[in-house]
Write a protein that holds these residues in place. Structure first.
Motif, PDB file in Angstrom:
ATOM      1  N   LYS A  20       0.843  -1.197   0.000  1.00 32.53           N
ATOM      2  CA  LYS A  20       0.000   0.000   0.000  1.00 32.53           C
ATOM      3  C   LYS A  20       0.877   1.244   0.000  1.00 32.53           C
ATOM      4  CE  LYS A  20      -3.437  -2.601   2.477  1.00 32.53           C
ATOM      5  NZ  LYS A  20      -4.035  -2.894   3.757  1.00 32.53           N
ATOM      6  N   TRP A  21       0.415   2.280  -0.729  1.00 28.15           N
ATOM      7  CA  TRP A  21       1.174   3.508  -0.904  1.00 28.15           C
ATOM      8  C   TRP A  21       0.264   4.719  -0.835  1.00 28.15           C
ATOM      9  CZ3 TRP A  21       6.363   3.128  -1.019  1.00 28.15           C
ATOM     10  CH2 TRP A  21       6.872   1.832  -1.160  1.00 28.15           C
ATOM     11  N   THR A  22       0.804   5.830  -0.345  1.00 30.27           N
ATOM     12  CA  THR A  22       0.087   7.095  -0.294  1.00 30.27           C
ATOM     13  C   THR A  22       0.827   8.113  -1.150  1.00 30.27           C
ATOM     14  OG1 THR A  22      -0.700   6.658   1.954  1.00 30.27           O
ATOM     15  CG2 THR A  22      -0.738   8.954   1.217  1.00 30.27           C
ATOM     16  N   LYS A  31      -5.364   9.339  -3.614  1.00 29.34           N
ATOM     17  CA  LYS A  31      -4.320   9.460  -2.600  1.00 29.34           C
ATOM     18  C   LYS A  31      -3.747   8.096  -2.226  1.00 29.34           C
ATOM     19  CE  LYS A  31      -3.648  11.419   1.990  1.00 29.34           C
ATOM     20  NZ  LYS A  31      -4.230  12.247   3.031  1.00 29.34           N
ATOM     21  N   HIS A  32      -4.623   7.114  -2.079  1.00 29.24           N
ATOM     22  CA  HIS A  32      -4.202   5.786  -1.634  1.00 29.24           C
ATOM     23  C   HIS A  32      -4.160   4.824  -2.819  1.00 29.24           C
ATOM     24  CE1 HIS A  32      -5.895   7.490   2.204  1.00 29.24           C
ATOM     25  NE2 HIS A  32      -4.626   7.260   2.475  1.00 29.24           N
ATOM     26  N   ILE A  34      -2.571   0.788  -4.306  1.00 26.97           N
ATOM     27  CA  ILE A  34      -2.130  -0.567  -3.985  1.00 26.97           C
ATOM     28  C   ILE A  34      -1.465  -1.163  -5.234  1.00 26.97           C
ATOM     29  CG2 ILE A  34      -4.356  -1.632  -4.560  1.00 26.97           C
ATOM     30  CD1 ILE A  34      -3.825  -3.532  -2.133  1.00 26.97           C
ATOM     31  N   VAL A  56      -7.148   3.390  -5.063  1.00 28.58           N
ATOM     32  CA  VAL A  56      -8.214   2.743  -4.310  1.00 28.58           C
ATOM     33  C   VAL A  56      -9.560   3.405  -4.605  1.00 28.58           C
ATOM     34  CG1 VAL A  56      -9.056   2.249  -1.977  1.00 28.58           C
ATOM     35  CG2 VAL A  56      -6.637   1.965  -2.516  1.00 28.58           C
ATOM     36  N   TRP A  75       6.028   9.572  -2.730  1.00 29.39           N
ATOM     37  CA  TRP A  75       5.306   8.403  -2.208  1.00 29.39           C
ATOM     38  C   TRP A  75       5.689   8.102  -0.770  1.00 29.39           C
ATOM     39  CZ3 TRP A  75       1.428   6.737  -5.024  1.00 29.39           C
ATOM     40  CH2 TRP A  75       1.432   6.979  -6.392  1.00 29.39           C
ATOM     41  N   TRP A  79      -0.678   3.442   4.040  1.00 28.33           N
ATOM     42  CA  TRP A  79      -1.740   4.432   3.824  1.00 28.33           C
ATOM     43  C   TRP A  79      -1.703   5.429   4.973  1.00 28.33           C
ATOM     44  CZ3 TRP A  79      -6.091   0.516   2.289  1.00 28.33           C
ATOM     45  CH2 TRP A  79      -5.869   0.088   0.969  1.00 28.33           C
ATOM     46  N   LYS A  80      -1.475   6.670   4.629  1.00 29.90           N
ATOM     47  CA  LYS A  80      -1.413   7.752   5.612  1.00 29.90           C
ATOM     48  C   LYS A  80      -2.656   8.618   5.452  1.00 29.90           C
ATOM     49  CE  LYS A  80       2.952   6.565   6.289  1.00 29.90           C
ATOM     50  NZ  LYS A  80       3.203   5.395   7.000  1.00 29.90           N
TER      51      LYS A  80
END
Length: 81
Positions: A20-22, A31-32, A34, A56, A75, A79-80
């Motif tokens: 997962k990445w923000t 924003k989020h 995968i 997402v 990045w 998930w922030k």
């Protein structure tokens, strides 16, 4: 001048699937993300270069080089808010 991280982020491309990445600077409220696919090279001896990254919110998928995720100004891992 950007501040360089004393401990560069290390990522094993073979373990990126479903990570997962923000996005630091979201576009269109995306924003989020995968990682939905790690593109395997034609020859097993070659390194992995490409991943599919899916937003997402919109389910939009983009194919990009996995190394872009190393840029902490673009990045964040996980998930922030």
């Amino acid at each position: 001048m950007p501040v360089l991280n004393a401990h560069p982020r290390r990522i094993n491309p073979r373990k990126l699937l479903l990570s997962k990445w923000t996005a630091v600077n979201p576009i269109n409220r995306e924003k989020h993300f995968i990682v939905t696919r790690v593109v395997q090279p034609e020859h097993p001896d070659e390194p992995i270069e490409w991943i599919d990254l899916q937003a997402v919110l919109s389910k939009r998928t983009q194919t990009l080089r996995w190394q872009v995720l190393l840029d902490s100004e673009e990045w964040w891992q996980g998930w922030k808010p």
